[in-house]
Design a protein around this motif. Structure first.
Motif, PDB file in Angstrom:
ATOM      1  N   MET A  98      35.264  26.383 -45.629  1.00 59.00           N
ATOM      2  CA  MET A  98      36.020  27.575 -45.276  1.00 59.00           C
ATOM      3  C   MET A  98      35.304  28.440 -44.246  1.00 59.00           C
ATOM      4  O   MET A  98      35.873  29.407 -43.735  1.00 59.00           O
ATOM      5  N   ASP A  99      34.063  28.096 -43.900  1.00 64.96           N
ATOM      6  CA  ASP A  99      33.345  28.813 -42.850  1.00 64.96           C
ATOM      7  C   ASP A  99      33.707  28.316 -41.455  1.00 64.96           C
ATOM      8  O   ASP A  99      33.251  28.881 -40.458  1.00 64.96           O
ATOM      9  N   PHE A 100      34.478  27.249 -41.363  1.00 64.90           N
ATOM     10  CA  PHE A 100      34.837  26.666 -40.067  1.00 64.90           C
ATOM     11  C   PHE A 100      35.460  27.712 -39.151  1.00 64.90           C
ATOM     12  O   PHE A 100      36.280  28.509 -39.597  1.00 64.90           O
ATOM     13  N   PRO A 101      35.084  27.789 -37.872  1.00 68.03           N
ATOM     14  CA  PRO A 101      34.232  26.846 -37.130  1.00 68.03           C
ATOM     15  C   PRO A 101      32.745  27.209 -37.123  1.00 68.03           C
ATOM     16  O   PRO A 101      31.986  26.661 -36.309  1.00 68.03           O
ATOM     17  N   ASP A 102      32.338  28.100 -37.991  1.00 69.61           N
ATOM     18  CA  ASP A 102      30.942  28.538 -38.017  1.00 69.61           C
ATOM     19  C   ASP A 102      30.190  27.967 -39.207  1.00 69.61           C
ATOM     20  O   ASP A 102      29.374  28.643 -39.845  1.00 69.61           O
ATOM     21  N   CYS A 103      30.425  26.702 -39.524  1.00 63.46           N
ATOM     22  CA  CYS A 103      29.821  26.077 -40.702  1.00 63.46           C
ATOM     23  C   CYS A 103      28.311  25.925 -40.526  1.00 63.46           C
ATOM     24  O   CYS A 103      27.847  25.520 -39.457  1.00 63.46           O
ATOM     25  N   ILE A 104      27.569  26.226 -41.579  1.00 66.33           N
ATOM     26  CA  ILE A 104      26.111  26.066 -41.528  1.00 66.33           C
ATOM     27  C   ILE A 104      25.572  25.305 -42.735  1.00 66.33           C
ATOM     28  O   ILE A 104      24.406  24.903 -42.741  1.00 66.33           O
ATOM     29  N   GLY A 105      26.373  25.113 -43.772  1.00 64.04           N
ATOM     30  CA  GLY A 105      25.896  24.517 -45.012  1.00 64.04           C
ATOM     31  C   GLY A 105      26.120  23.026 -45.059  1.00 64.04           C
ATOM     32  O   GLY A 105      27.254  22.558 -45.191  1.00 64.04           O
ATOM     33  N   ALA A 106      25.040  22.250 -44.954  1.00 62.95           N
ATOM     34  CA  ALA A 106      25.147  20.788 -44.968  1.00 62.95           C
ATOM     35  C   ALA A 106      25.339  20.301 -46.401  1.00 62.95           C
ATOM     36  O   ALA A 106      24.382  20.018 -47.116  1.00 62.95           O
ATOM     37  N   TYR A 107      26.594  20.208 -46.800  1.00 57.30           N
ATOM     38  CA  TYR A 107      26.933  19.751 -48.149  1.00 57.30           C
ATOM     39  C   TYR A 107      26.651  18.265 -48.311  1.00 57.30           C
ATOM     40  O   TYR A 107      26.357  17.793 -49.404  1.00 57.30           O
ATOM     41  N   TRP A 108      26.764  17.526 -47.211  1.00 58.58           N
ATOM     42  CA  TRP A 108      26.650  16.075 -47.283  1.00 58.58           C
ATOM     43  C   TRP A 108      25.285  15.630 -46.784  1.00 58.58           C
ATOM     44  O   TRP A 108      25.082  15.377 -45.602  1.00 58.58           O
ATOM     45  N   GLY A 109      24.308  15.562 -47.722  1.00 54.46           N
ATOM     46  CA  GLY A 109      22.986  15.035 -47.453  1.00 54.46           C
ATOM     47  C   GLY A 109      22.716  13.837 -48.327  1.00 54.46           C
ATOM     48  O   GLY A 109      23.614  13.273 -48.955  1.00 54.46           O
ATOM     49  N   GLU A 110      21.456  13.445 -48.406  1.00 59.95           N
ATOM     50  CA  GLU A 110      21.099  12.218 -49.122  1.00 59.95           C
ATOM     51  C   GLU A 110      21.495  12.263 -50.592  1.00 59.95           C
ATOM     52  O   GLU A 110      22.049  11.296 -51.125  1.00 59.95           O
ATOM     53  N   ILE A 111      21.249  13.389 -51.263  1.00 56.37           N
ATOM     54  CA  ILE A 111      21.532  13.450 -52.695  1.00 56.37           C
ATOM     55  C   ILE A 111      23.032  13.434 -52.961  1.00 56.37           C
ATOM     56  O   ILE A 111      23.530  12.633 -53.769  1.00 56.37           O
ATOM     57  N   ASN A 112      23.782  14.300 -52.284  1.00 58.47           N
ATOM     58  CA  ASN A 112      25.211  14.412 -52.590  1.00 58.47           C
ATOM     59  C   ASN A 112      25.977  13.147 -52.221  1.00 58.47           C
ATOM     60  O   ASN A 112      26.879  12.722 -52.945  1.00 58.47           O
TER      61      ASN A 112
END
Length: 234
Positions: A98-112
């Motif tokens: 919901m922060d788009f287009p100013d997204c900063i939170g990398a939800y999709w990393g190695e763990i997730n």
């Protein structure tokens, strides 16, 4: 979607998303299919096969901490993972930041990504951020809006709701096909005809492609091939 046969699923896993997008128009008998992403997206695995599956949807935010009580945030997080772990297969996680287009939170990393792959999902589609490139598990591509370094204050805000990814609205349970080109939502109504439509599309394209690749190709041969192509695709 009861019309998703194992045969069609195998075909969808072998062809790229632009091919399926065109084949839907063949199945519908007209141009104008509109349920596709706009703009350039990024793939964590550009050479991987496409992801195909029923959408499990959610919304996240990361620019600022949640204003809800911590116990509510934790409970929703666990409800999210339960939702991702259960339901019809194949499945794709479709997550709107919901922060788009100013997204900063990398939800999709190695763990997730590893957790979601362990649940059996085929991949993730998001307008948000991915990271840990090179460390993401094989067989779980992520098609995302950007690459970043931080998870920010990422938290789940809603689960099992319609989401919008680069202009494409995806409802829970929609059949999603995505690769390095972007994504589409396949209409249920075309499923009975889609496998035959893909076969027809590929065959008619070869009328022009084979002629163009042959020695001695010129305008006259192009004109002949194009006329045969137009007759075959109608």
């Amino acid at each position: 979607m009861s019309n998703l046969s194992s045969s069609l699923l195998d075909v969808l896993r072998r062809v790229d998303t632009p091919t399926v997008c065109n084949a839907i128009e063949v199945a519908e008998g007209r141009r104008g299919f509109n349920d596709f992403t706009r703009g350039t997206m990024l793939s964590s695995a550009p050479d991987a096969p496409p992801m195909v599956g029923f959408a499990r949807t959610a919304r996240i935010a990361a620019l600022a901490p949640s204003q809800e009580p911590p116990e509510v945030v934790r409970a929703r997080r666990m409800a999210y993972y339960r939702y991702m772990a259960e339901g019809a297969m194949p499945a794709v996680a479709v997550i709107e930041d919901m922060d788009f287009p100013d997204c900063i939170g990398a939800y999709w990393g190695e763990i997730n990504t590893t957790v979601h792959k362990g649940f059996g999902l085929a991949g993730a589609l998001t307008n948000g951020v991915m990271r840990d490139l090179g460390d993401l598990p094989d067989g779980f591509p992520v098609v995302a809006g950007s690459v970043g370094v931080s998870h920010g204050f990422v938290h789940v805000t809603e689960i099992d709701v319609p989401v919008t990814i680069y202009g494409l609205t995806v409802r829970p349970g929609a059949l999603v096909h995505a690769d390095r080109h972007g994504a589409i939502a396949i209409p249920e109504a075309v499923l009975p005809e889609l496998e035959a439509a893909i076969d027809k599309l590929l065959a008619t394209e070869h009328i022009v492609l084979d002629a163009a690749r042959a020695p001695g190709f010129d305008f006259t041969r192009f004109e002949t091939a194009w006329s045969a192509f137009e007759k075959a695709r109608t």
